[in-house]
Design a protein around this motif. Sequence first.
Motif, PDB file in Angstrom:
ATOM      1  N   LEU A 130     102.712  74.091  73.249  1.00 55.10           N
ATOM      2  CA  LEU A 130     102.250  74.229  71.802  1.00 55.10           C
ATOM      3  C   LEU A 130     101.635  75.522  71.541  1.00 55.10           C
ATOM      4  N   GLY A 131     101.647  76.538  72.387  1.00 57.00           N
ATOM      5  CA  GLY A 131     101.254  77.961  72.281  1.00 57.00           C
ATOM      6  C   GLY A 131      99.517  77.959  72.187  1.00 57.00           C
ATOM      7  N   VAL A 132      99.072  77.008  72.605  1.00 53.70           N
ATOM      8  CA  VAL A 132      97.439  77.069  72.586  1.00 53.70           C
ATOM      9  C   VAL A 132      96.955  78.005  73.521  1.00 53.70           C
ATOM     10  N   PRO A 133      96.354  79.107  73.115  1.00 52.22           N
ATOM     11  CA  PRO A 133      95.925  80.241  73.876  1.00 52.22           C
ATOM     12  C   PRO A 133      94.991  79.901  74.743  1.00 52.22           C
ATOM     13  N   LYS A 134      94.655  80.586  75.943  1.00 49.21           N
ATOM     14  CA  LYS A 134      94.016  80.403  77.226  1.00 49.21           C
ATOM     15  C   LYS A 134      92.394  80.396  76.379  1.00 49.21           C
ATOM     16  N   GLY A 135      91.808  79.613  76.883  1.00 49.92           N
ATOM     17  CA  GLY A 135      90.346  79.317  76.481  1.00 49.92           C
ATOM     18  C   GLY A 135      90.052  78.035  75.467  1.00 49.92           C
ATOM     19  N   GLY A 136      91.312  77.519  75.180  1.00 51.04           N
ATOM     20  CA  GLY A 136      91.288  76.425  74.474  1.00 51.04           C
ATOM     21  C   GLY A 136      90.608  75.077  75.036  1.00 51.04           C
ATOM     22  N   GLY A 137      90.147  74.403  74.351  1.00 54.42           N
ATOM     23  CA  GLY A 137      89.312  73.154  74.710  1.00 54.42           C
ATOM     24  C   GLY A 137      89.736  71.953  75.151  1.00 54.42           C
ATOM     25  N   ILE A 138      89.242  71.424  76.323  1.00 56.66           N
ATOM     26  CA  ILE A 138      89.496  70.036  76.746  1.00 56.66           C
ATOM     27  C   ILE A 138      88.520  69.123  77.058  1.00 56.66           C
ATOM     28  N   LEU A 139      88.526  67.931  76.247  1.00 53.00           N
ATOM     29  CA  LEU A 139      87.489  66.885  76.510  1.00 53.00           C
ATOM     30  C   LEU A 139      88.274  66.146  77.740  1.00 53.00           C
ATOM     31  N   MET A 140      87.264  65.816  78.702  1.00 50.43           N
ATOM     32  CA  MET A 140      87.623  65.196  79.874  1.00 50.43           C
ATOM     33  C   MET A 140      87.077  63.581  80.098  1.00 50.43           C
ATOM     34  N   VAL A 141      87.861  62.777  79.593  1.00 47.09           N
ATOM     35  CA  VAL A 141      87.527  61.235  79.725  1.00 47.09           C
ATOM     36  C   VAL A 141      87.616  60.546  81.095  1.00 47.09           C
ATOM     37  N   ALA A 168      83.545  69.103  77.796  1.00 49.24           N
ATOM     38  CA  ALA A 168      82.570  68.199  78.074  1.00 49.24           C
ATOM     39  C   ALA A 168      83.533  67.135  79.134  1.00 49.24           C
ATOM     40  N   LYS A 169      82.808  66.503  80.038  1.00 47.96           N
ATOM     41  CA  LYS A 169      83.083  65.505  80.766  1.00 47.96           C
ATOM     42  C   LYS A 169      82.385  64.373  80.629  1.00 47.96           C
ATOM     43  N   TYR A 170      82.941  63.234  80.793  1.00 45.96           N
ATOM     44  CA  TYR A 170      82.171  61.521  80.791  1.00 45.96           C
ATOM     45  C   TYR A 170      82.891  60.878  81.666  1.00 45.96           C
ATOM     46  N   ASP A 171      81.978  60.221  82.551  1.00 44.38           N
ATOM     47  CA  ASP A 171      82.331  59.038  83.362  1.00 44.38           C
ATOM     48  C   ASP A 171      82.328  57.899  82.547  1.00 44.38           C
ATOM     49  N   THR A 172      83.124  57.061  82.282  1.00 45.86           N
ATOM     50  CA  THR A 172      83.007  56.011  81.156  1.00 45.86           C
ATOM     51  C   THR A 172      82.840  54.564  81.995  1.00 45.86           C
ATOM     52  N   PRO A 173      81.596  54.112  81.955  1.00 41.97           N
ATOM     53  CA  PRO A 173      81.291  52.872  82.516  1.00 41.97           C
ATOM     54  C   PRO A 173      82.259  51.703  82.230  1.00 41.97           C
ATOM     55  N   ASP A 174      82.720  51.152  83.260  1.00 47.00           N
ATOM     56  CA  ASP A 174      83.626  49.872  83.573  1.00 47.00           C
ATOM     57  C   ASP A 174      85.154  50.108  82.723  1.00 47.00           C
ATOM     58  N   TRP A 175      85.276  51.439  82.826  1.00 46.05           N
ATOM     59  CA  TRP A 175      86.604  51.834  82.141  1.00 46.05           C
ATOM     60  C   TRP A 175      86.822  51.159  80.686  1.00 46.05           C
ATOM     61  N   ALA A 176      85.759  51.210  79.856  1.00 38.78           N
ATOM     62  CA  ALA A 176      85.819  50.627  78.621  1.00 38.78           C
ATOM     63  C   ALA A 176      86.249  51.685  77.429  1.00 38.78           C
ATOM     64  N   GLY A 177      87.202  51.171  76.807  1.00 39.54           N
ATOM     65  CA  GLY A 177      87.763  51.954  75.709  1.00 39.54           C
ATOM     66  C   GLY A 177      86.839  52.287  74.739  1.00 39.54           C
ATOM     67  N   SER A 178      86.162  51.327  74.488  1.00 37.45           N
ATOM     68  CA  SER A 178      84.947  51.424  73.253  1.00 37.45           C
ATOM     69  C   SER A 178      84.106  52.647  73.502  1.00 37.45           C
ATOM     70  N   GLU A 179      83.737  52.504  74.964  1.00 34.62           N
ATOM     71  CA  GLU A 179      82.640  53.641  75.284  1.00 34.62           C
ATOM     72  C   GLU A 179      83.215  54.928  75.263  1.00 34.62           C
ATOM     73  N   ALA A 180      84.637  55.031  75.528  1.00 30.57           N
ATOM     74  CA  ALA A 180      85.175  56.350  75.422  1.00 30.57           C
ATOM     75  C   ALA A 180      85.387  56.856  73.991  1.00 30.57           C
ATOM     76  N   GLN A 181      85.730  55.685  73.082  1.00 28.16           N
ATOM     77  CA  GLN A 181      85.918  56.279  71.601  1.00 28.16           C
ATOM     78  C   GLN A 181      84.343  56.534  71.153  1.00 28.16           C
ATOM     79  N   THR A 182      83.395  55.916  71.359  1.00 22.60           N
ATOM     80  CA  THR A 182      81.952  56.242  71.060  1.00 22.60           C
ATOM     81  C   THR A 182      81.815  57.937  71.426  1.00 22.60           C
ATOM     82  N   TRP A 183      82.067  58.108  72.851  1.00 25.52           N
ATOM     83  CA  TRP A 183      81.810  59.602  73.418  1.00 25.52           C
ATOM     84  C   TRP A 183      82.518  60.399  72.709  1.00 25.52           C
ATOM     85  N   VAL A 184      84.119  60.211  72.562  1.00 26.23           N
ATOM     86  CA  VAL A 184      84.716  61.326  72.041  1.00 26.23           C
ATOM     87  C   VAL A 184      84.143  61.566  70.621  1.00 26.23           C
ATOM     88  N   ALA A 185      84.011  60.540  69.885  1.00 29.09           N
ATOM     89  CA  ALA A 185      83.500  60.635  68.575  1.00 29.09           C
ATOM     90  C   ALA A 185      82.360  61.699  68.393  1.00 29.09           C
TER      91      ALA A 185
END
Length: 365
Positions: A165-176, A205-222
Amino acid sequence: MKAIRAGALLAAVACVLALVGCANAVAPGDTSHPAVDPQHATIGLLLPDSTNTRYESADRPAFESRIHAKCPGCTVAYQNASADAARQQQQAESMLAQGVAVLVLDAVDGQAAASIVNEAAAKGVPVIAYDRIINSPDLSFFVSADNDQVGVLQAQSLVARLHELGVPKGGGILMVNGSPTDNNAVLYKKAALSVLDESGYTVLAKYDTPDWAGSEAQTWVAGQITQFGNRIAGVYAANDGLAEGAIAALQAAGMSPVPPTTGQDAEVAAVQRILAGTQYMTVYKPIRRQATIAADAALTLVNGGTPAGTGTTKVAGKTVPSVTLTPVAVTVKNVKKVVIDSGFHTVDQICTPAYASYCKEHGIS
């Protein structure tokens, strides 16, 4: 003295005439597991949660099918812990009290589940660690995918896509990441970071999601979208359920196209998102084969044998026979071959009316 000797002789003769009964006799006060009829054994299957749809759609039916095919008189006792380690402990204790011959255990918490293995060992019941390792030296067998490779494949695929996609170095990644109580999640994260840290991209940023819950991931990413906005170039999501939550948050924030997002397990919904272009990749693991291997190992133990692994895994100072299966990175380029042609999912499952046009576009019919 002669009477005593005669009594001993009669007892010995009785044992010879009923050799199996004597061999399997349980001495007074012995808490070991009683004799098991291999043709009518009950095998316990304990799975960790229903958040990950694979357990009910793939693992359980494949395991039960194999047991019933090879031992028609055997029974599978099944429980799902709903991501609650204390509940899984109670379920295991109940199964042990009911006299299961073997426990196949996919632990909610690999540390806490050691107590289950200890209790089983005290009753003479072997335990197979399924999918996730358990920190106990008393395990009889372990079968799983190559969890380090899963994390590597996810991160490599994400980095490759950012390059495309041509994203330059330094581009950001969220880690769920996955649940902190799941040893596999720890392995995925460590392996993924070994790639991401050398990629030139920035983990915002990094987030260890309790119980693999997608709802928790959604809230954190928001919340991260509020903080980082368009700096987010990609999302490392440890499995498809977390990917679903992350993508929902990205879409709700109006991010279009959705930044490349990883996953794992090749769930039906994830495959559909890949075809639609909202999820970039998933990782396919031969789950049904894994369940079949576990079933075969359980029946081997029921019959008094030792399951043969293709390798070994060291846990708590002991070497445990194990089988490690190879995962495959899946994108839209190979999804048909890996997921459909292999029979893991059917065309009817994937190509529902809402996704029929995407299936046609990518040659799936």
